[in-house]
Design a protein around this motif. Structure first.
Motif, short mmCIF file in Angstrom:
data_model
loop_
_atom_site.label_atom_id
_atom_site.label_comp_id
_atom_site.label_asym_id
_atom_site.label_seq_id
_atom_site.Cartn_x
_atom_site.Cartn_y
_atom_site.Cartn_z
N ALA A 542 19.26 -1.97 7.43
CA ALA A 542 19.11 -3.40 7.74
C ALA A 542 19.79 -3.76 9.05
O ALA A 542 19.24 -4.53 9.85
N PHE A 543 20.97 -3.22 9.29
CA PHE A 543 21.66 -3.53 10.54
C PHE A 543 20.92 -2.96 11.75
O PHE A 543 21.03 -3.51 12.85
N THR A 544 20.19 -1.86 11.58
CA THR A 544 19.41 -1.32 12.70
C THR A 544 18.46 -2.38 13.23
O THR A 544 18.36 -2.61 14.44
N ALA A 545 17.75 -3.04 12.31
CA ALA A 545 16.83 -4.09 12.72
C ALA A 545 17.57 -5.34 13.17
O ALA A 545 17.28 -5.91 14.23
N SER A 546 18.54 -5.77 12.38
CA SER A 546 19.22 -7.04 12.64
C SER A 546 20.02 -7.01 13.93
O SER A 546 19.90 -7.93 14.78
N GLU A 547 20.84 -5.99 14.15
CA GLU A 547 21.69 -5.95 15.34
C GLU A 547 20.92 -5.53 16.59
O GLU A 547 21.36 -5.82 17.71
N SER A 548 19.77 -4.89 16.43
CA SER A 548 18.93 -4.60 17.60
C SER A 548 18.24 -5.86 18.09
O SER A 548 18.19 -6.13 19.30
N ILE A 549 17.71 -6.65 17.15
CA ILE A 549 16.98 -7.85 17.56
C ILE A 549 17.95 -8.87 18.17
O ILE A 549 17.57 -9.63 19.09
N ILE A 550 19.19 -8.89 17.73
CA ILE A 550 20.20 -9.77 18.33
C ILE A 550 20.42 -9.38 19.79
O ILE A 550 20.47 -10.23 20.69
N ASP A 551 20.57 -8.08 20.04
CA ASP A 551 20.76 -7.62 21.42
C ASP A 551 19.53 -7.94 22.28
O ASP A 551 19.66 -8.31 23.45
N SER A 871 35.44 2.50 2.85
CA SER A 871 34.61 3.55 3.46
C SER A 871 33.31 3.04 4.07
O SER A 871 33.01 3.31 5.24
N GLU A 872 32.51 2.33 3.27
CA GLU A 872 31.18 1.94 3.74
C GLU A 872 31.21 1.13 5.02
O GLU A 872 30.30 1.23 5.85
N ASN A 873 32.21 0.32 5.17
CA ASN A 873 32.33 -0.53 6.35
C ASN A 873 32.24 0.29 7.64
O ASN A 873 31.66 -0.15 8.63
N PHE A 874 32.78 1.51 7.60
CA PHE A 874 32.88 2.31 8.81
C PHE A 874 31.62 3.12 9.12
O PHE A 874 31.60 3.88 10.09
N GLN A 875 30.61 2.99 8.29
CA GLN A 875 29.34 3.64 8.63
C GLN A 875 28.21 2.63 8.70
O GLN A 875 27.04 3.00 8.74
N SER A 876 28.54 1.36 8.75
CA SER A 876 27.50 0.35 8.62
C SER A 876 26.67 0.15 9.87
O SER A 876 25.45 -0.01 9.79
N SER A 877 27.29 0.18 11.06
CA SER A 877 26.48 -0.22 12.22
C SER A 877 26.91 0.38 13.56
O SER A 877 26.35 0.00 14.59
N PHE A 878 27.87 1.29 13.59
CA PHE A 878 28.25 1.87 14.87
C PHE A 878 27.06 2.53 15.55
O PHE A 878 26.96 2.58 16.78
N HIS A 879 26.11 3.03 14.74
CA HIS A 879 24.91 3.66 15.33
C HIS A 879 24.13 2.66 16.19
O HIS A 879 23.53 3.05 17.20
N VAL A 880 24.13 1.38 15.80
CA VAL A 880 23.38 0.39 16.60
C VAL A 880 24.12 0.10 17.90
O VAL A 880 23.50 -0.14 18.93
N ALA A 881 25.46 0.13 17.87
CA ALA A 881 26.22 -0.03 19.11
C ALA A 881 25.83 1.06 20.11
O ALA A 881 25.73 0.82 21.32
N ILE A 882 25.60 2.27 19.62
CA ILE A 882 25.18 3.38 20.49
C ILE A 882 23.80 3.12 21.06
O ILE A 882 23.56 3.31 22.26
N ILE A 883 22.88 2.68 20.22
CA ILE A 883 21.52 2.38 20.70
C ILE A 883 21.56 1.24 21.71
O ILE A 883 20.87 1.27 22.75
N ASN A 884 22.37 0.21 21.45
CA ASN A 884 22.51 -0.89 22.39
C ASN A 884 23.15 -0.42 23.69
O ASN A 884 22.82 -0.92 24.78
N ALA A 885 24.07 0.54 23.61
CA ALA A 885 24.71 1.07 24.82
C ALA A 885 23.73 1.87 25.67
O ALA A 885 23.80 1.85 26.91
N ILE A 886 22.81 2.58 25.01
CA ILE A 886 21.78 3.31 25.76
C ILE A 886 20.95 2.32 26.57
O ILE A 886 20.66 2.53 27.76
N ASN A 887 20.58 1.22 25.93
CA ASN A 887 19.81 0.21 26.65
C ASN A 887 20.61 -0.38 27.81
O ASN A 887 20.08 -0.61 28.90
#
Length: 946
Positions: A542-551, A871-887
């Motif tokens: 869900a965060f992949t879609a949500s945090e990508s569209i925000i960016d 635990s879960e908090n730390f795997q929730s969305s750092f991957h989207v920060a990486i995708i946003n950083a690539i952009n």
């Protein structure tokens, strides 16, 4: 087969061995009792089997005995230190958090020893390069603690520090809660190679134990016509072949789904397939023999005649209008859950000044635990069916298989083996179900150890997802509306589907104030794998879609993505996507903490970016939730005759530091008694003796087990307390007829939460939230498109921190999974992705060594001593920060994960020609408005606890 006799100097002692020339050195050493030599991949890819051979580091699982010279010198973990005389490396691994699940620990310590023998004063980069070159893989720690431990041990070995300097000490005030309290006894067992994991336990089984091998047809969807095992029965050592007809129960793994919109029951999954094969990795028979090799050889001789059916290897194929039903009576999209907040969005979006839309794909993520799945089963001396497994949900697993195997739940006992990583997959009791069925059918103890390729196709994965999203914003940069369709591919079977979708409803648009939302979350079958739990279950997709569209909206408006988020994050009193008011809410304070770091990172990226290496910075909001309306846990606390205390629980330790946290909580809860730490011990994870503490997952265990421990301690101290304020001894308790063991209980606060409405998605389903903000700094190779993460920064609020070492370990480990998920991990090809390296497991130098954790301090009023989950908090969305950083670095957005070098390069090349590689909108059934209109016209009764 050719046999040879060798003399080997093993750990300083001459030992004679007789072995097959084709055998691996790892197998021979394990047969000598040296089970510190672990076998994970059995392909030289993970380093768990590392030994020092004639002064050089070697991966013993791929070293055949015919290549080993007579009189060779071999050092294993058992030769480096002992429990009473630890080597500096072993002590450092304990003190600096190098141990989580511990399966990789012996191999890493042996590897570090080999490095320091050659280079006693390495740099951190030299340590990282060494571990990468020698293929030492860790799935738990994110590698940083392993480098920390190596550097600390090296100082001791050079004489610059002492063992005392690198050993944890209880603070002078006696307070250990909130410190880096390490593992105790289990830590020593892990660093010395003495901890017995699943395959080690198979070596402990009695001589009449049968070894099992699975028969897995190479097809994803088929009707079974016949299973011919006549040739297999004639082969050496074979004791029997078990098929569906031999299963004494319903032959189903039960995972009931109670959502009123579901078109299936959750009872679709056979243990051993009887009529149909539903997915890649389904099992049609199990061969039992006197040895593992004999069983596997015979399994190859079983012939399966089948009629192939259309196979859908992703959900987009499965949901096409002409696709056949995978499960009769259920559409391939079998559950839809609408989300409706505020006004109808159609007109709002059409009239909005700014609209962005995107389609996103997240892949099936393999858990990639280093230990392949394994289990043992037998009838115990108490008459109970006993299963030993790396379960992270002991009582849940019993309930899932009892009817299927034909044994009442009260007659099943599960004991957790030492666990070489899980990350969620061992919630599913698939391998133990095979073991249980065979033990009952054959009347003998059994053991099953999967090969790594079998492990990959048999066990579940994080579900893939497809989504279409639109976001509308006014001219001032305030969000007005969100629309989405999000479909999770759950594979062939149902597991936790309604929770999967429920969490997505909470996550989409979180934590922003969005007044108007229309969306639908869906679940679809396919013939590829099956969805099971994985850290940050549902939120990752869900965060992949949500945090990508925000960016994307920030970019369209020309607003810094940090500022756009800051403007739109909900204020206290504003409502979430599911309609409850935000309160006790810290994102603005957390963003204020991150802002100076973000500004520095942008300047650094601009200054250090070159034509060849482009640098960028990306951020994302993360979170997780816990505390559903029905959650609860039990813990028993016992006072013993010698004045010690025993905590009885099923807080399953799968590498998350359960032992350390449980001891800390018990010690803290008993502080009025001034109980020394050494007077507290654990008796855990055996359902015959331990109460049901629930699932080790969902970030819930410290929260609920901690509260239950406090409740038990308070009850026991109330019984012990005399009128004068002193406390009774054990003998006094017994003399007065008072119980010396009490059970503590914790549950979600009553009347606070209720499950979301089945027709609108509105409500307040979780009373506790964990918050995080991530920043990724990346570098892109302009020629190859390869992305390197240079630094990871996280600001987090999880309430009061109970065990700092444990929390840091979960942060490093969770963020390392995010790096792998963003850039390389996948399970879409059962052959290519059948190995650790093939599936893209992250290696040491691929994870940044620079990881900054910043804590926002708060108190969780219902949590133990103010703590929340972790635990879960730390795997929730750092991957989207990486995708946003690539952009941010190269101006291209990757819509379909993982962002492999090929995808990034293709996107950059397209951009150079004025194009954008952007996926067409995914076909997810009806148009959103038609979908919602249909669902509105067919409401269902909303039941509070479905």
């Amino acid at each position: 087969m050719g046999l040879q006799k060798l003399w080997l100097k093993i750990n300083g002692a001459d030992r004679m061995v007789v072995c097959d020339t084709e055998e691996s050195l790892a197998r021979v050493l394990r047969r000598q009792g040296l089970t510190g030599v672990k076998v994970g991949c059995d392909a030289g890819q993970c380093g768990t089997c590392s030994v020092i051979l004639n002064g050089e580091l070697a991966r013993s699982c791929v070293k055949q005995m015919k290549t080993i010279a007579d009189r060779s010198k071999i050092t294993t973990i058992e030769g480096i230190g002992t429990p009473n005389n630890l080597d500096p490396l072993q002590q450092a691994w304990i003190t600096y958090g190098g141990i989580q699940c511990g399966f990789c620990t012996p191999g890493f310590i042996v590897s570090a020893k080999a490095l320091l023998d050659k280079n006693p004063n390495p740099t951190r980069q030299e340590v990282r390069a060494w571990f990468t070159k020698n293929r030492n893989i860790c799935r738990c720690t994110g590698y940083k603690p392993l480098v920390d431990a190596t550097m600390a041990a090296a100082k001791v070995m050079r004489g610059e520090a002492t063992m005392d300097d690198i050993t944890y000490k209880v603070p002078a005030d006696g307070k250990i809660y909130g410190t880096r309290f390490p593992r105790r006894e289990s830590g020593i067992a892990r660093v010395t190679g003495l901890a017995n994991y699943g395959d080690d336990m198979s070596l402990q089984m009695p001589e009449d134990t049968l070894h099992l091998a699975l028969v897995i047809p190479d097809v994803a969807h088929a009707k079974i016509k016949s299973v011919d095992y006549s040739e297999a029965l004639k082969m050496t050592g074979v004791a029997g072949v078990v098929t569906a007809k031999d299963v004494k129960g319903t032959n189903r793994i039960a995972f009931p789904i109670g959502h009123p919109r579901a078109e299936c029951t959750g009872l679709e999954r056979p243990i051993i397939c009887d009529e149909k094969i539903f997915k890649i990795g389904d099992v049609v028979a199990v061969v039992a023999a006197d040895t593992r090799d004999h069983a596997r050889a015979a399994a190859k001789a079983v012939k399966v005649d089948y009629e192939q059916l259309p196979q859908y290897l992703n959900q987009l194929e499965a949901i096409m209008p002409d696709s056949v039903q995978i499960h009769e009576g259920a559409n391939n999209i079998y559950l839809k859950w609408p989300l409706k907040k505020g006004a109808d969005t159609k007109e709002i979006v059409e009239k909005a000044e700014n609209v962005v839309e995107g389609s996103f794909y997240t892949q099936r993520e393999p858990h990639l635990a280093l230990e392949p799945d394994c289990a043992q089963a037998y009838i115990g001396d108490d008459g109970m069916l006993t299963i030993q497994y790396k379960s992270q949900f002991l009582y849940g697993n019993i309930n899932m298989i009892a009817a299927g195997i034909g044994v009442p739940a009260e007659n099943i006992r599960i004991i957790q083996n030492e666990t070489g990583g899980s990350f969620g997959y061992s919630v599913s009791p698939v391998t133990p179900a095979y073991a249980a069925v065979c033990a009952l059918a054959l009347g003998r103890p059994v053991s099953i150890v999967l090969t790594y390729p079998e492990h990959q196709i048999v066990t579940g994965k994080r579900s893939a997802s497809n989504s279409n999203v639109r976001l509308a914003c006014d001219k001032d940069g305030k969000i007005k509306a969100l629309e989405y369709k999000l479909c999770y591919e759950t594979g062939a079977y149902v597991e936790y589907t309604q929770i999967l979708l429920l969490k997505s409803l909470v996550c989409m648009g979180f934590p922003y104030y969005i007044p108007n939302i229309r969306g639908v979350s869906m679940a679809a079958f396919s013939n590829f794998s099956y969805c099971t739990t994985y850290r940050a279950f549902s939120f990752v997709q869900a965060f992949t879609a949500s945090e990508s569209i925000i960016d994307m909206m920030a970019e369209k408006l020309g607003i810094d993505p940090f500022d756009f988020r800051y403007k739109n994050i909900a204020r206290p009193g504003e409502t979430s996507s599911t309609g409850h008011e935000y309160n006790e809410y810290y994102y603005h304070e957390m963003m204020d903490m991150l802002r100076p770091k973000y500004e520095e990172a942008k300047k650094r990226a601009k200054a250090e970016s070159t034509l060849a290496k482009k640098r960028g910075v990306g951020i994302s909001i993360g979170a997780y939730i816990l505390g559903d309306p029905t959650d609860h846990a039990s813990v028993a606390l016992e006072l013993c005759k010698d004045g010690s205390f025993v905590n009885h629980n099923t807080w399953q330790d799968v590498g998350q530091h359960a032992e350390g946290s449980c001891l800390m909580l018990t010690y803290e809860a008993l502080r009025p008694l001034n109980v020394p730490l050494e007077k507290i011990r654990l008796e855990a994870n055996d359902t015959k003796y331990s109460p049901d503490t629930g699932l080790s997952g969902g970030s819930r265990m410290h929260y609920y087990a901690g509260a239950a421990t406090i409740d038990a301690a308070n009850k026991l101290m109330d019984l012990m307390r005399k009128k004068d304020g002193t406390y009774r001894t054990y003998d006094e308790m017994v003399a007065e007829g008072l119980p010396t063991m009490v059970e503590g209980y914790a549950s979600s606060p009553q009347g606070v939460t209720k499950f979301l409405d089945a027709n609108t998605g509105q409500g307040f389903a979780y009373h506790e939230k964990l918050y995080s903000i991530y920043m990724a700094e990346v570098e892109i190779d302009s020629v190859t498109g390869k992305t390197k993460v240079l630094k990871a920064t996280c600001v987090a609020d999880i309430g009061k921190i109970g065990n700092l070492q444990g929390v840091e370990g979960q942060a490093y480990g969770g963020m390392s999974h995010c790096v792998g998920f963003a850039l390389k991990e996948d399970f879409s090809d059962p052959k290519k992705h059948s190995t650790l390296r093939g599936a893209g497991i992250l290696e040491c130098e691929e994870m940044p060594d620079e990881i900054e954790l910043i804590w926002h301090d708060s108190v969780r009023k219902w949590g133990p001593f103010g703590s929340g989950g972790c635990s879960e908090n730390f795997q929730s969305s750092f991957h989207v920060a990486i995708i946003n950083a690539i952009n941010n670095a190269v101006g291209v957005r990757i819509y379909e994960l993982p962002a492999t070098p090929e995808k990034v390069k293709a996107a950059m090349e397209a951009k150079a020609t004025g194009k954008e590689l952007k996926p067409e909108k995914y076909y997810l059934g009806l148009d959103l408005y038609d979908e919602l209109e249909y669902l509105d016209a067919h409401p269902v009764p909303d039941e509070e606890n479905f």
